[in-house]
Design a protein around this motif. Structure first.
Motif, PDB file in Angstrom:
ATOM      1  N   VAL A 108      -3.820  -4.539  -3.006  1.00  0.00           N
ATOM      2  CA  VAL A 108      -3.556  -5.029  -1.652  1.00  0.00           C
ATOM      3  C   VAL A 108      -4.434  -6.233  -1.311  1.00  0.00           C
ATOM      4  O   VAL A 108      -3.911  -7.299  -0.947  1.00  0.00           O
ATOM      5  CB  VAL A 108      -3.719  -3.894  -0.623  1.00  0.00           C
ATOM      6  CG1 VAL A 108      -3.604  -4.436   0.791  1.00  0.00           C
ATOM      7  CG2 VAL A 108      -2.663  -2.820  -0.857  1.00  0.00           C
ATOM      8  N   GLN A 123       0.825  -1.206   0.000  1.00  0.00           N
ATOM      9  CA  GLN A 123       0.000   0.000   0.000  1.00  0.00           C
ATOM     10  C   GLN A 123       0.864   1.264   0.000  1.00  0.00           C
ATOM     11  O   GLN A 123       0.616   2.202  -0.772  1.00  0.00           O
ATOM     12  CB  GLN A 123      -0.915   0.003   1.232  1.00  0.00           C
ATOM     13  CG  GLN A 123      -1.731   1.271   1.394  1.00  0.00           C
ATOM     14  CD  GLN A 123      -2.790   1.434   0.336  1.00  0.00           C
ATOM     15  OE1 GLN A 123      -3.387   0.452  -0.086  1.00  0.00           O
ATOM     16  NE2 GLN A 123      -3.041   2.670  -0.086  1.00  0.00           N
ATOM     17  N   ILE A 154      -3.478   1.695   7.551  1.00  0.00           N
ATOM     18  CA  ILE A 154      -3.470   2.625   6.418  1.00  0.00           C
ATOM     19  C   ILE A 154      -4.193   3.919   6.783  1.00  0.00           C
ATOM     20  O   ILE A 154      -3.762   5.018   6.424  1.00  0.00           O
ATOM     21  CB  ILE A 154      -4.109   1.962   5.182  1.00  0.00           C
ATOM     22  CG1 ILE A 154      -3.190   0.853   4.650  1.00  0.00           C
ATOM     23  CG2 ILE A 154      -4.383   2.987   4.092  1.00  0.00           C
ATOM     24  CD1 ILE A 154      -3.805   0.038   3.543  1.00  0.00           C
ATOM     25  N   ASP A 176       1.107   4.234  -2.850  1.00  0.00           N
ATOM     26  CA  ASP A 176       0.852   5.626  -2.481  1.00  0.00           C
ATOM     27  C   ASP A 176       1.983   6.523  -2.969  1.00  0.00           C
ATOM     28  O   ASP A 176       1.749   7.579  -3.563  1.00  0.00           O
ATOM     29  CB  ASP A 176       0.696   5.760  -0.961  1.00  0.00           C
ATOM     30  CG  ASP A 176      -0.652   5.263  -0.478  1.00  0.00           C
ATOM     31  OD1 ASP A 176      -1.561   5.126  -1.308  1.00  0.00           O
ATOM     32  OD2 ASP A 176      -0.792   5.001   0.731  1.00  0.00           O
ATOM     33  N   VAL A 234      -7.882   1.877   0.199  1.00  0.00           N
ATOM     34  CA  VAL A 234      -6.884   0.824   0.009  1.00  0.00           C
ATOM     35  C   VAL A 234      -6.728   0.545  -1.478  1.00  0.00           C
ATOM     36  O   VAL A 234      -7.720   0.451  -2.213  1.00  0.00           O
ATOM     37  CB  VAL A 234      -7.318  -0.463   0.747  1.00  0.00           C
ATOM     38  CG1 VAL A 234      -6.295  -1.576   0.549  1.00  0.00           C
ATOM     39  CG2 VAL A 234      -7.509  -0.174   2.236  1.00  0.00           C
ATOM     40  N   HIS A 235      -5.492   0.423  -1.921  1.00  0.00           N
ATOM     41  CA  HIS A 235      -5.244   0.119  -3.328  1.00  0.00           C
ATOM     42  C   HIS A 235      -5.790  -1.269  -3.650  1.00  0.00           C
ATOM     43  O   HIS A 235      -5.621  -2.206  -2.868  1.00  0.00           O
ATOM     44  CB  HIS A 235      -3.747   0.186  -3.635  1.00  0.00           C
ATOM     45  CG  HIS A 235      -3.434   0.205  -5.088  1.00  0.00           C
ATOM     46  ND1 HIS A 235      -3.401  -0.940  -5.855  1.00  0.00           N
ATOM     47  CD2 HIS A 235      -3.164   1.237  -5.928  1.00  0.00           C
ATOM     48  CE1 HIS A 235      -3.093  -0.621  -7.100  1.00  0.00           C
ATOM     49  NE2 HIS A 235      -2.941   0.688  -7.174  1.00  0.00           N
TER      50      HIS A 235
END
Length: 404
Positions: free
Chosen positions: A368, A37, A346, A41, A364-365
């Motif tokens: 992940v 993550q 996160i 970012d 959240v990506h």
């Protein structure tokens, strides 16, 4: 039937190894997913995955000025072999020569009724290396003025340095086009007076830039024959690549190290994240081995019971299913717990970064949870194969062998 299998196989068996493996997998998966993550970012902030062709990094280099590097004419420049060598590097996308004026230049500037005269130098770079190309940049002989681009830092130096000392008015970016410039160029017993105008500010190149076409025209008439370029600009996809600095140092070139500090920090962060992610994967691998060992030990210790169950008509598929039911439950708990931990971590991390003035994409990506699911399924598949082979290795009637 499955309840009977569970009681017979697991009765009197210790589960501390299973708990230890679960905790290790939980921690390892958390560390790995959190690093993933953070990586995405940082990747989003630096725009590395958004239009790489349009968002390259640029590095300007020159040679060290010393007696050993001077040519017979007293110049320090890059020859064709050195330029070709830079172009051949894996980190290089393209290379441009920075041309300089080889004629005398002087400018008379008038700023709202106050004027001063100064000697000037000019440089020219290919348009592809400019961070902004004004509409007036396509100069031709006979145009009413010569377009000039200066570094934004130069404007700050004037406003907060020169103007304060001389009592000149401050100049905003919008007011630059109102500054009147009379440009005098001379050489080869020739002289010409031109009008010039500042048309843009550059954040990339700290210099006074003119169009390449004007530079070639002026050098051809008022200057000297072509010489080696004193500076080069080259584009790279990732300025944090350590090979760039190694190459520059090994060839005794110079560059602005201040502009590489952010890249060095990004490279350091990437290294730290990679180490943490590696530790996470190491914990996952160790816990995976613990799971395999634990269940193989349970199978080995329960071999008499397993043979008895097979003799009583229970299939090996059912025996494997009994173990997999426990494994699925353990990994489901691990995945849900990791999901809660990762989302919470996160959220805290985004809040801390936001207070520091850095804007990150929320949430959240997608990679992940996808990575978490993949690792859990991979661990389940590995344990399933191990259990199947372990139970199949026990002596049993031939008629049941095909049931797996």
């Amino acid at each position: 039937m499955k309840a009977i299998i569970d009681r017979v196989v697991w009765k009197g068996k210790s589960t501390w190894e299973l708990s230890l493996g679960g905790i290790g997998f939980l921690l390892g998966l958390f560390l790995f997913l959190f690093c993933v993550q953070v990586y995405f970012d940082i990747d989003t902030v630096t725009n590395r995955r958004l239009g790489l062709e349009k968002q390259l990094d640029y590095v300007i280099i020159s040679k060290q000025v010393d007696l050993a590097g001077l040519s017979a004419s007293g110049e320090v420049g890059f020859d064709n072999g050195e330029i070709a060598g830079l172009e051949d590097q894996d980190f290089t996308v393209s290379v441009g020569e920075i041309g300089t004026n080889r004629f005398a230049a002087r400018a008379e500037l008038s700023v709202f009724g106050r004027g001063f005269v100064t000697e000037l130098f000019f440089e020219a770079v290919p348009d592809d290396f400019l961070d902004i190309v004004p509409d007036e940049w396509d100069w031709e002989e006979g145009d009413p003025f010569v377009p000039v681009m200066i570094s934004r830092d130069f404007l700050a130096l004037y406003n907060f340095g020169y103007s304060q000392a001389r009592g000149f008015p401050l100049v905003s970016e919008d007011m630059l086009k109102l500054v009147q410039i009379k440009l005098e160029i001379a050489g080869n017993n020739r002289y010409k007076l031109l009008n010039a105008q500042i048309t843009a500010l550059s954040d990339r190149i700290a210099s006074i830039l003119v169009p390449s076409r004007f530079m070639a025209w002026a050098n051809g008439i008022y200057g000297t024959p072509d010489t080696l370029p004193a500076r080069l600009i080259f584009s790279v996809r990732d300025r944090s690549n350590p090979e760039i600095l190694r190459y520059i140092e090994s060839h005794n070139y110079q560059t602005s190290r201040d502009k590489l500090r952010l890249s060095d920090a990004g490279f350091t962060i990437t290294i730290v994240l990679s180490i943490i992610a590696f530790i996470g994967l190491l914990l996952i691998s160790l816990s995976f081995i613990i799971f395999l060992t634990t269940f193989r030990l349970v199978v080995s210790r329960s071999s008499p019971e397993i043979r008895l169950l097979v003799d009583l008509g229970h299939t090996r598929k059912a025996l494997v299913g009994s173990f997999m039911k426990i494994l699925c439950l353990v990994f489901l708990v691990i995945f849900l717990a990791d999901g809660i931990l990762v989302v919470s971590a996160i959220g805290v991390y985004h809040t801390i970064v936001a207070h520091a003035g850095i804007s990150l994409p929320g949430g959240v990506h997608p990679f992940v949870p996808a990575a978490g699911i993949f690792l859990v399924l991979l661990a389940l598949a590995g344990n399933y194969l191990s259990l199947r082979l372990g139970i199949a290795g026990l002596s049993a009637p031939r008629r049941d062998a095909a049931s797996l």
